[in-house]
Motif scaffolding. Structure first.
Motif, PDB file in Angstrom:
ATOM      1  N   UNK A  24       0.860  -1.187   0.000  1.00 63.04           N
ATOM      2  CA  UNK A  24       0.000   0.000   0.000  1.00 63.04           C
ATOM      3  C   UNK A  24       0.899   1.240   0.000  1.00 63.04           C
ATOM      4  N   UNK A  25       1.388   1.603  -1.161  1.00 63.48           N
ATOM      5  CA  UNK A  25       2.281   2.750  -1.297  1.00 63.48           C
ATOM      6  C   UNK A  25       1.870   3.551  -2.517  1.00 63.48           C
ATOM      7  N   UNK A  26       2.319   4.817  -2.573  1.00 62.77           N
ATOM      8  CA  UNK A  26       1.800   5.750  -3.574  1.00 62.77           C
ATOM      9  C   UNK A  26       2.040   5.293  -5.000  1.00 62.77           C
ATOM     10  N   UNK A  27       3.204   4.708  -5.284  1.00 63.17           N
ATOM     11  CA  UNK A  27       3.488   4.317  -6.666  1.00 63.17           C
ATOM     12  C   UNK A  27       2.581   3.182  -7.160  1.00 63.17           C
ATOM     13  N   UNK A  28       2.010   2.419  -6.229  1.00 60.10           N
ATOM     14  CA  UNK A  28       1.096   1.337  -6.606  1.00 60.10           C
ATOM     15  C   UNK A  28      -0.325   1.847  -6.841  1.00 60.10           C
ATOM     16  N   UNK A  29      -0.642   3.058  -6.374  1.00 63.64           N
ATOM     17  CA  UNK A  29      -1.918   3.748  -6.573  1.00 63.64           C
ATOM     18  C   UNK A  29      -3.157   2.962  -6.081  1.00 63.64           C
ATOM     19  N   UNK A  30      -3.107   2.386  -4.897  1.00 64.14           N
ATOM     20  CA  UNK A  30      -4.317   1.718  -4.400  1.00 64.14           C
ATOM     21  C   UNK A  30      -5.472   2.681  -4.167  1.00 64.14           C
ATOM     22  N   UNK A  31      -5.160   3.949  -3.852  1.00 61.21           N
ATOM     23  CA  UNK A  31      -6.227   4.933  -3.647  1.00 61.21           C
ATOM     24  C   UNK A  31      -6.988   5.223  -4.938  1.00 61.21           C
ATOM     25  N   UNK A  32      -6.295   5.157  -6.071  1.00 59.55           N
ATOM     26  CA  UNK A  32      -6.973   5.315  -7.360  1.00 59.55           C
ATOM     27  C   UNK A  32      -8.021   4.223  -7.539  1.00 59.55           C
ATOM     28  N   UNK A  68       7.615   5.079 -13.263  1.00 59.79           N
ATOM     29  CA  UNK A  68       8.606   4.179 -13.859  1.00 59.79           C
ATOM     30  C   UNK A  68       8.946   2.992 -12.971  1.00 59.79           C
ATOM     31  N   UNK A  69       8.302   2.890 -11.796  1.00 63.43           N
ATOM     32  CA  UNK A  69       8.777   1.936 -10.794  1.00 63.43           C
ATOM     33  C   UNK A  69       8.226   0.539 -10.957  1.00 63.43           C
ATOM     34  N   UNK A  70       7.088   0.397 -11.636  1.00 60.96           N
ATOM     35  CA  UNK A  70       6.521  -0.939 -11.844  1.00 60.96           C
ATOM     36  C   UNK A  70       7.141  -1.508 -13.109  1.00 60.96           C
ATOM     37  N   UNK A  71       8.384  -1.967 -12.969  1.00 64.31           N
ATOM     38  CA  UNK A  71       9.143  -2.364 -14.154  1.00 64.31           C
ATOM     39  C   UNK A  71       8.529  -3.560 -14.883  1.00 64.31           C
TER      40      UNK A  71
END
Length: 390
Positions: free
Chosen positions: A223-231, A296-299
């Motif tokens: 649950x971190x911002x780059x994974x965008x669970x809030x979206x 760019x982090x979800x390679x």
């Protein structure tokens, strides 16, 4: 016999089974050099923000060695996370005829790359970076020059998918030095556990108190911002889907905010971090698996490989590295514009507009993922090795 030294950061649940597979090949002998003990000892995971230790065997079936790491703050989250001064001599003492690196952007690896005599023993690199979200400016120009310089040290590079291929090309690696070695998980482990996983999933759904007649949208990860669970949470609320629940599985810095925003919604559920042995069940409970990452982090997104092994339809953002390879729109899932909550909402509504179509997407996922296995990954490595002999 190809005697290969493999250098990687730490035991990883996706790579260890591949190393076991390689060790069984008649024409390959390997030794893996690990730079850190994370995964096999109880340690804090930065993303999950809790202490974890993987509960499947990561060190059996192949030759390995842990190279002492003297970093005061070990980890993959920063450049100085790996200070392994004995790495060069350890690898030299193994006397390989090929060295395969699985990473480079750390102090120890830079030191190794530029001190290793590539005229005698070639280096091969396997990475998964992409430029789906391009950067510009002077800093990006300088970064491109540095990375291009590093890649010149490698005699061949293995690419895991289309976005990764384009990344190599952008940094000056010629097509004749690129070999397809797709990202893969232990497909056989998931295939063999499918029937039991679905039995367990029914019971787990009851334990979570998700209504039996509800379909389930799954987000599994950090649950971190780059994974965008809030979206995903907002898109789900806006989609107003009847008899559909949203399940968040994992932990991380956004957990409190997620729970707060979900507090008044009756069809949003949470489950704690699930270790590797529970992942087949985790995917089996889902009718749709979503990875809405941004940046760019979800390679790649190896969770998508795992979900597809369980015949799950998948929905990912266009910033997810595997999107161009594993998701065939309207055949096994959908792709939406990263960060666009409205587009994500529309995709959720489309996916659940016809439950039979959704089921067919899942069956297609399993067919597609069969071609992304350790068999294909190994063939790419062998093709690269053979190219060095010509």
């Amino acid at each position: 016999m190809n005697k290969i030294a493999i250098i990687t950061t730490h035991p990883i649940q996706y790579y260890a089974p591949w190393f076991r597979y390689l060790a069984q090949e008649n024409d390959i002998s390997i030794k893996v050099f690990y730079l850190w003990t994370f995964g096999i000892t109880q340690q804090i995971d930065q993303g999950f923000q809790q202490s974890i230790k993987w509960d499947i065997p990561l060190l059996s079936g192949y030759n390995y060695e842990f190279v002492p790491n003297h970093s005061p703050n070990p980890g993959t989250h920063h450049f100085w996370g790996f200070k392994n001064p004995s790495l060069l001599t350890k690898v030299q003492s193994y006397q390989p005829n090929i060295v395969l690196l699985m990473c480079y952007n750390y102090a120890s690896i830079y030191n190794f790359i530029f001190r290793w005599d590539t005229r005698k023993i070639p280096l091969i690199f396997r990475g998964d970076s992409h430029r789906i979200l391009p950067r510009t400016g002077l800093k990006e120009w300088a970064r491109r020059q540095l990375i291009s310089l590093i890649y010149r040290r490698f005699s061949a590079c293995l690419y895991v998918g289309k976005a990764n291929y384009n990344y190599y090309s952008y940094h000056g690696v010629s097509a004749e030095n690129l070999f397809f070695s797709p990202h893969a998980v232990d497909n056989d482990r998931f295939f063999s556990q499918t029937q039991e996983a679905f039995k367990q999933a029914k019971l787990w759904q009851q334990e979570l108190q998700i209504p039996e007649d509800h379909a389930v949208i799954l987000f599994a990860g950090k649950f971190e911002s780059k994974k965008r669970p809030l979206d995903l949470l907002q898109a789900f609320i806006q989609s107003n889907l009847p008899q559909v629940s949203l399940l968040f599985v994992g932990a991380g810095s956004l957990e409190n905010e997620l729970r707060s925003q979900a507090a008044n919604h009756p069809s949003i559920y949470f489950a704690p971090f699930q270790n590797q042995s529970q992942m087949p069940r985790t995917y089996a409970v889902a009718d749709l698996v979503v990875l809405p990452s941004y940046g760019a982090w979800e390679t790649w997104g190896l969770a998508i490989n795992e979900a597809m092994c369980l015949s799950r339809p998948v929905l990912v953002s266009n910033h997810v590295g595997c999107a161009q390879d594993l998701i065939h729109p309207n055949r096994n899932g959908l792709i939406f514009q990263a960060g666009n909550i409205s587009a994500l909402k529309t995709c959720l509504q489309q996916a659940f507009s016809n439950r039979e179509t959704l089921k067919n997407w899942g069956e297609e996922s399993r067919k597609i993922i069969s071609n992304y296995s350790y068999v294909q990954a190994t063939q790419g490595l062998k093709d690269a090795i053979n190219s060095l002999k010509t």
